[in-house]
Design a protein around this motif. Structure first.
Motif, PDB file in Angstrom:
ATOM      1  N   GLY A 133      30.396   9.939   7.486  1.00 19.01           N
ATOM      2  CA  GLY A 133      30.268   8.649   6.812  1.00 19.01           C
ATOM      3  C   GLY A 133      29.716   8.796   5.408  1.00 19.01           C
ATOM      4  O   GLY A 133      30.182   8.136   4.477  1.00 19.01           O
ATOM      5  N   SER A 134      28.749   9.695   5.235  1.00 16.40           N
ATOM      6  CA  SER A 134      28.177   9.938   3.903  1.00 16.40           C
ATOM      7  C   SER A 134      29.212  10.525   2.954  1.00 16.40           C
ATOM      8  O   SER A 134      29.272  10.146   1.784  1.00 16.40           O
ATOM      9  CB  SER A 134      26.982  10.878   4.004  1.00 16.40           C
ATOM     10  OG  SER A 134      25.968  10.296   4.766  1.00 16.40           O
ATOM     11  N   ALA A 135      30.023  11.449   3.461  1.00 17.16           N
ATOM     12  CA  ALA A 135      31.070  12.032   2.627  1.00 17.16           C
ATOM     13  C   ALA A 135      32.071  10.958   2.186  1.00 17.16           C
ATOM     14  O   ALA A 135      32.524  10.954   1.031  1.00 17.16           O
ATOM     15  CB  ALA A 135      31.794  13.145   3.387  1.00 17.16           C
ATOM     16  N   ALA A 136      32.392  10.037   3.082  1.00 20.35           N
ATOM     17  CA  ALA A 136      33.311   8.956   2.720  1.00 20.35           C
ATOM     18  C   ALA A 136      32.689   8.034   1.682  1.00 20.35           C
ATOM     19  O   ALA A 136      33.375   7.582   0.748  1.00 20.35           O
ATOM     20  CB  ALA A 136      33.708   8.174   3.970  1.00 20.35           C
ATOM     21  N   VAL A 137      31.401   7.746   1.808  1.00 23.25           N
ATOM     22  CA  VAL A 137      30.725   6.900   0.815  1.00 23.25           C
ATOM     23  C   VAL A 137      30.712   7.597  -0.541  1.00 23.25           C
ATOM     24  O   VAL A 137      30.954   6.973  -1.584  1.00 23.25           O
ATOM     25  CB  VAL A 137      29.290   6.558   1.272  1.00 23.25           C
ATOM     26  CG1 VAL A 137      28.467   5.981   0.135  1.00 23.25           C
ATOM     27  CG2 VAL A 137      29.325   5.596   2.432  1.00 23.25           C
ATOM     28  N   LEU A 177      38.345   1.107  -1.528  1.00 21.69           N
ATOM     29  CA  LEU A 177      38.114   0.160  -0.431  1.00 21.69           C
ATOM     30  C   LEU A 177      38.450   0.777   0.920  1.00 21.69           C
ATOM     31  O   LEU A 177      37.727   0.565   1.908  1.00 21.69           O
ATOM     32  CB  LEU A 177      38.932  -1.115  -0.651  1.00 21.69           C
ATOM     33  CG  LEU A 177      38.462  -2.012  -1.805  1.00 21.69           C
ATOM     34  CD1 LEU A 177      39.437  -3.167  -1.993  1.00 21.69           C
ATOM     35  CD2 LEU A 177      37.061  -2.522  -1.547  1.00 21.69           C
ATOM     36  N   LEU A 178      39.532   1.553   0.984  1.00 20.64           N
ATOM     37  CA  LEU A 178      39.885   2.218   2.237  1.00 20.64           C
ATOM     38  C   LEU A 178      38.810   3.220   2.667  1.00 20.64           C
ATOM     39  O   LEU A 178      38.425   3.278   3.840  1.00 20.64           O
ATOM     40  CB  LEU A 178      41.240   2.909   2.118  1.00 20.64           C
ATOM     41  CG  LEU A 178      42.463   1.989   2.068  1.00 20.64           C
ATOM     42  CD1 LEU A 178      43.729   2.806   1.788  1.00 20.64           C
ATOM     43  CD2 LEU A 178      42.595   1.221   3.358  1.00 20.64           C
ATOM     44  N   LEU A 179      38.321   4.022   1.726  1.00 19.42           N
ATOM     45  CA  LEU A 179      37.260   4.976   2.048  1.00 19.42           C
ATOM     46  C   LEU A 179      35.962   4.260   2.440  1.00 19.42           C
ATOM     47  O   LEU A 179      35.239   4.707   3.337  1.00 19.42           O
ATOM     48  CB  LEU A 179      37.007   5.920   0.875  1.00 19.42           C
ATOM     49  CG  LEU A 179      37.976   7.089   0.741  1.00 19.42           C
ATOM     50  CD1 LEU A 179      37.689   7.869  -0.530  1.00 19.42           C
ATOM     51  CD2 LEU A 179      37.880   7.989   1.947  1.00 19.42           C
ATOM     52  N   TYR A 198      32.143   2.707   6.653  1.00 15.09           N
ATOM     53  CA  TYR A 198      31.483   1.651   7.416  1.00 15.09           C
ATOM     54  C   TYR A 198      31.723   1.852   8.913  1.00 15.09           C
ATOM     55  O   TYR A 198      30.805   1.717   9.725  1.00 15.09           O
ATOM     56  CB  TYR A 198      31.991   0.280   6.968  1.00 15.09           C
ATOM     57  CG  TYR A 198      31.406  -0.855   7.765  1.00 15.09           C
ATOM     58  CD1 TYR A 198      30.095  -1.273   7.558  1.00 15.09           C
ATOM     59  CD2 TYR A 198      32.157  -1.512   8.729  1.00 15.09           C
ATOM     60  CE1 TYR A 198      29.552  -2.308   8.298  1.00 15.09           C
ATOM     61  CE2 TYR A 198      31.627  -2.544   9.477  1.00 15.09           C
ATOM     62  CZ  TYR A 198      30.330  -2.945   9.250  1.00 15.09           C
ATOM     63  OH  TYR A 198      29.793  -3.963   9.996  1.00 15.09           O
ATOM     64  N   GLY A 199      32.951   2.194   9.267  1.00 16.02           N
ATOM     65  CA  GLY A 199      33.268   2.446  10.678  1.00 16.02           C
ATOM     66  C   GLY A 199      32.492   3.621  11.232  1.00 16.02           C
ATOM     67  O   GLY A 199      32.048   3.604  12.383  1.00 16.02           O
ATOM     68  N   VAL A 244      26.919   5.203  14.643  1.00 11.60           N
ATOM     69  CA  VAL A 244      25.647   5.924  14.739  1.00 11.60           C
ATOM     70  C   VAL A 244      24.668   5.048  15.507  1.00 11.60           C
ATOM     71  O   VAL A 244      24.450   3.891  15.166  1.00 11.60           O
ATOM     72  CB  VAL A 244      25.090   6.266  13.339  1.00 11.60           C
ATOM     73  CG1 VAL A 244      23.702   6.878  13.442  1.00 11.60           C
ATOM     74  CG2 VAL A 244      26.033   7.192  12.614  1.00 11.60           C
ATOM     75  N   LYS A 245      24.103   5.605  16.581  1.00  9.88           N
ATOM     76  CA  LYS A 245      23.190   4.863  17.441  1.00  9.88           C
ATOM     77  C   LYS A 245      21.894   5.648  17.606  1.00  9.88           C
ATOM     78  O   LYS A 245      21.848   6.844  17.364  1.00  9.88           O
ATOM     79  CB  LYS A 245      23.804   4.651  18.825  1.00  9.88           C
ATOM     80  CG  LYS A 245      25.104   3.889  18.811  1.00  9.88           C
ATOM     81  CD  LYS A 245      25.709   3.861  20.192  1.00  9.88           C
ATOM     82  CE  LYS A 245      27.103   3.279  20.164  1.00  9.88           C
ATOM     83  NZ  LYS A 245      27.772   3.410  21.455  1.00  9.88           N
TER      84      LYS A 245
END
Length: 167
Positions: A48-52, A97-99, A104-105, A110-111
């Motif tokens: 997720g961090s890489a996508a952000v 926006l796609l990334l 976000y997904g 992450v729980k």
């Protein structure tokens, strides 16, 4: 060493060592479970961090495209080179926006380590309820006396009795 009076031939030291080993194994198992859950969530967070980072980089590099597009658009006021820059800018925004949606997904999955927390709470509840049970002595007397005395207190001389009776 004294032996237990309930038919077990292990000494108090051996029983204590076995209890200590069991507690140590329980703590190690709890830590291993927490590590496994956190490792899995850390991988999700890394993706997720890489996508952000990718989304932010694309958004950052799209700003000069907007500037070039606006400058050329004002100059030409038609579908010329400026409008091309606007279309490229729009493409970068769509990719960002796609990334961002992908990131976000990933972050949503992450729980907190629920199994580790539940297991630790169960262990704590069991340990809070655990109380030492007094053993009966061979003569049938209760080992726990008032005032916090232990089962060995009956072997000590009373305060009014001299330590050496021959004196």
């Amino acid at each position: 060493m004294s032996t237990a009076h309930n038919g077990d031939s292990r000494s108090i030291g051996q029983l204590f060592a076995a209890a200590t080993a069991e507690m140590s194994a329980l703590v190690h198992d709890e830590i291993a479970l927490a590590k496994a859950e956190l490792r899995q969530d850390a991988k999700r967070a890394a993706f997720g961090s890489a996508a952000v980072i990718g989304a932010v980089a694309l958004a950052f590099f799209s700003v000069p495209m907007l500037s070039f597009a606006a400058a050329y658009g004002l100059q030409a006021l038609g579908l010329t080179l400026g409008w091309s820059f606007l279309i490229v800018f729009g493409g970068y925004v769509v990719l960002a926006l796609l990334l961002g949606a992908f990131a976000y997904g990933r972050f949503k999955k992450v729980k907190k380590p629920e199994r580790s927390i539940a297991s630790a709470k169960e262990t704590a509840a069991v340990l809070q309820k655990a109380k030492p049970h007094p053993r009966e002595l061979s003569d049938g007397a209760a080992p726990a006396l008032r005032g916090g005395a232990t089962e060995y207190a009956h072997a000590l001389p009373a305060a009014d009795t001299p330590a050496n009776p021959k004196m």
